[in-house]
Write a protein that holds these residues in place. Structure first.
Motif, PDB file in Angstrom:
ATOM      1  N   GLY A 133      -4.082  -2.807   1.937  1.00  0.00           N
ATOM      2  CA  GLY A 133      -2.929  -2.545   1.080  1.00  0.00           C
ATOM      3  C   GLY A 133      -2.242  -1.242   1.413  1.00  0.00           C
ATOM      4  O   GLY A 133      -1.060  -1.047   1.121  1.00  0.00           O
ATOM      5  N   ALA A 134      -2.973  -0.327   2.044  1.00  0.00           N
ATOM      6  CA  ALA A 134      -2.406   0.956   2.466  1.00  0.00           C
ATOM      7  C   ALA A 134      -3.419   1.655   3.368  1.00  0.00           C
ATOM      8  O   ALA A 134      -4.627   1.417   3.271  1.00  0.00           O
ATOM      9  N   VAL A 135      -2.910   2.517   4.242  1.00  0.00           N
ATOM     10  CA  VAL A 135      -3.754   3.357   5.095  1.00  0.00           C
ATOM     11  C   VAL A 135      -3.273   4.790   4.933  1.00  0.00           C
ATOM     12  O   VAL A 135      -2.069   5.063   5.026  1.00  0.00           O
ATOM     13  N   SER A 136      -4.195   5.698   4.677  1.00  0.00           N
ATOM     14  CA  SER A 136      -3.828   7.110   4.538  1.00  0.00           C
ATOM     15  C   SER A 136      -4.601   7.944   5.548  1.00  0.00           C
ATOM     16  O   SER A 136      -5.663   7.540   6.029  1.00  0.00           O
ATOM     17  N   SER A 137      -4.051   9.110   5.854  1.00  0.00           N
ATOM     18  CA  SER A 137      -4.724  10.034   6.776  1.00  0.00           C
ATOM     19  C   SER A 137      -4.345  11.454   6.443  1.00  0.00           C
ATOM     20  O   SER A 137      -3.228  11.724   5.987  1.00  0.00           O
ATOM     21  N   TRP A 256      -3.188   4.466  -3.666  1.00  0.00           N
ATOM     22  CA  TRP A 256      -3.686   3.422  -4.569  1.00  0.00           C
ATOM     23  C   TRP A 256      -2.527   2.735  -5.280  1.00  0.00           C
ATOM     24  O   TRP A 256      -2.468   1.498  -5.359  1.00  0.00           O
ATOM     25  N   ALA A 257      -1.588   3.505  -5.799  1.00  0.00           N
ATOM     26  CA  ALA A 257      -0.452   2.924  -6.510  1.00  0.00           C
ATOM     27  C   ALA A 257       0.402   2.068  -5.586  1.00  0.00           C
ATOM     28  O   ALA A 257       0.886   0.991  -5.979  1.00  0.00           O
ATOM     29  N   LEU A 258       0.575   2.509  -4.345  1.00  0.00           N
ATOM     30  CA  LEU A 258       1.300   1.693  -3.363  1.00  0.00           C
ATOM     31  C   LEU A 258       0.612   0.346  -3.160  1.00  0.00           C
ATOM     32  O   LEU A 258       1.268  -0.700  -3.085  1.00  0.00           O
ATOM     33  N   SER A 259      -0.712   0.372  -3.062  1.00  0.00           N
ATOM     34  CA  SER A 259      -1.457  -0.869  -2.829  1.00  0.00           C
ATOM     35  C   SER A 259      -1.352  -1.820  -4.008  1.00  0.00           C
ATOM     36  O   SER A 259      -1.599  -3.021  -3.873  1.00  0.00           O
ATOM     37  N   GLN A 260      -0.988  -1.281  -5.182  1.00  0.00           N
ATOM     38  CA  GLN A 260      -0.783  -2.104  -6.372  1.00  0.00           C
ATOM     39  C   GLN A 260       0.626  -2.689  -6.432  1.00  0.00           C
ATOM     40  O   GLN A 260       0.966  -3.412  -7.369  1.00  0.00           O
ATOM     41  N   GLY A 261       1.448  -2.358  -5.437  1.00  0.00           N
ATOM     42  CA  GLY A 261       2.803  -2.889  -5.382  1.00  0.00           C
ATOM     43  C   GLY A 261       3.807  -2.131  -6.232  1.00  0.00           C
ATOM     44  O   GLY A 261       4.896  -2.639  -6.505  1.00  0.00           O
ATOM     45  N   LEU A 262       3.477  -0.904  -6.642  1.00  0.00           N
ATOM     46  CA  LEU A 262       4.357  -0.126  -7.507  1.00  0.00           C
ATOM     47  C   LEU A 262       5.456   0.562  -6.696  1.00  0.00           C
ATOM     48  O   LEU A 262       5.296   0.860  -5.511  1.00  0.00           O
ATOM     49  N   LYS A 263       6.574   0.816  -7.347  1.00  0.00           N
ATOM     50  CA  LYS A 263       7.707   1.493  -6.717  1.00  0.00           C
ATOM     51  C   LYS A 263       7.438   3.001  -6.634  1.00  0.00           C
ATOM     52  O   LYS A 263       6.593   3.537  -7.355  1.00  0.00           O
ATOM     53  N   ASP A 264       8.213   3.667  -5.797  1.00  0.00           N
ATOM     54  CA  ASP A 264       7.974   5.083  -5.533  1.00  0.00           C
ATOM     55  C   ASP A 264       7.932   5.955  -6.792  1.00  0.00           C
ATOM     56  O   ASP A 264       7.040   6.804  -6.916  1.00  0.00           O
ATOM     57  N   PRO A 265       8.871   5.808  -7.733  1.00  0.00           N
ATOM     58  CA  PRO A 265       8.814   6.691  -8.912  1.00  0.00           C
ATOM     59  C   PRO A 265       7.521   6.529  -9.714  1.00  0.00           C
ATOM     60  O   PRO A 265       6.974   7.529 -10.209  1.00  0.00           O
TER      61      PRO A 265
END
Length: 301
Positions: A133-137, A256-265
């Motif tokens: 759902g997302a990759v961070s570094s 985590w929020a990105l992986s939940q499909g949430l918008k940027d704000p």
């Protein structure tokens, strides 16, 4: 439901955190008010924040085959972070830090990393990224970041880059693969040229970054996307014990929020709440909130 798998790439460490009344004006001996041996490292702390929120997260990192490494690994497992791809490297010392925190939450950090960690990333399970759902570094392991972010870009998986002062000359090699480039304030002003924060953010989005942002501590979070409009999320007031790892918590919660499909704000709002709440405990992880705690915190505002 934990949602899609999130992968954090980068640094894992062991922090020895000491709380004192105030920093002395000259070298002397003082007694600590409290002390903890806490898991540290930017990517590891971000992964811990994700796990505390109930996320399905794995850390891809390198540690040493020493007692500190064993503690790092055990603390990650206790948090619920996947550690199958945390590699213990023979003959290498794990990263450690001494963190001195005063009553106001201000810090002095003295850290050391072994420079003999193997650089190759060919052992990473890159095929797993297509389902993430997302990759961070945190950019502390360039080879691992390039491998993971390259695969993420190929499979349209969003990438979140945590950019601090340790990034230096590595930034230019990875920025083109980052969808969300989130800077600490000192790194932002050192690495991005411009007369104002707005001008710096504009240059980043014009270069191809989907979302460029800077964490400003008590002044909140500032970001820009391709519409060129400047957006701001105010910081949330809390009683601060220790600010160690607050930026890491922000990045983890944002991913985590990105992986939940949430918008940027909404991602920024949740990440700001998690970062603030993380400051309530001594060490980078003691104050990390669970998802229901974040929801209650935001509902009470």
């Amino acid at each position: 439901m934990p949602g899609k798998h999130i992968i954090a790439v980068g640094h894992a460490a062991l922090d020895y955190v000491y709380r004192i009344e105030a920093f002395p004006s000259s070298p002397t001996k003082i007694r600590a008010l409290a002390h903890v041996a806490s898991g540290g490292g930017m990517a590891a702390n971000a992964a811990a924040a994700i796990a505390r929120l109930g996320g399905n997260v794995s850390l891809w990192a390198r540690i040493g085959d020493d007692p500190s490494g064993a503690i790092i690994l055990q603390q990650l497992k206790t948090e619920g972070v996947g550690t199958a791809h945390v590699r213990s490297c023979v003959g290498v010392s794990s990263a450690t830090a001494a963190v001195i925190v005063d009553r106001k939450g201000e810090r002095l950090v003295v850290s050391e990393d072994d420079h003999d960690f193997p650089l190759a990333a060919d052992w990473l399970p890159i095929a797993e990224i297509k389902k993430a759902g997302a990759v961070s570094s945190d950019l502390t392991w360039l080879e691992g970041t390039i491998a993971a972010f390259g695969a993420a870009r190929a499979h349209s998986v969003p990438t979140v880059l945590d950019i601090d002062l340790n990034s230096g000359q590595l930034l230019s090699k990875v920025l083109g693969l980052a969808d969300y480039a989130i800077f600490s304030a000192p790194a932002f002003r050192q690495f991005v040229k411009g007369e104002s924060d707005e001008e710096r953010l504009s240059k980043l989005v014009q270069s191809g970054v989907r979302h460029a942002g800077v964490t400003l501590g008590a002044n909140g979070y500032l970001w820009m996307v391709h519409d060129g409009e400047l957006h701001r999320q105010a910081a949330f007031p809390v009683e601060v014990v220790d600010t160690t790892g607050a930026g890491d918590a922000f990045h983890g919660a944002f991913a985590w929020a990105l992986s939940q499909g949430l918008k940027d704000p909404e991602c920024a709002r949740i990440a700001s709440a998690v970062a603030a709440m993380s400051c309530r405990g001594l060490g980078a992880r003691a104050g990390l909130p669970a998802r229901n705690e974040v929801e209650q915190f935001l509902e009470a505002l």
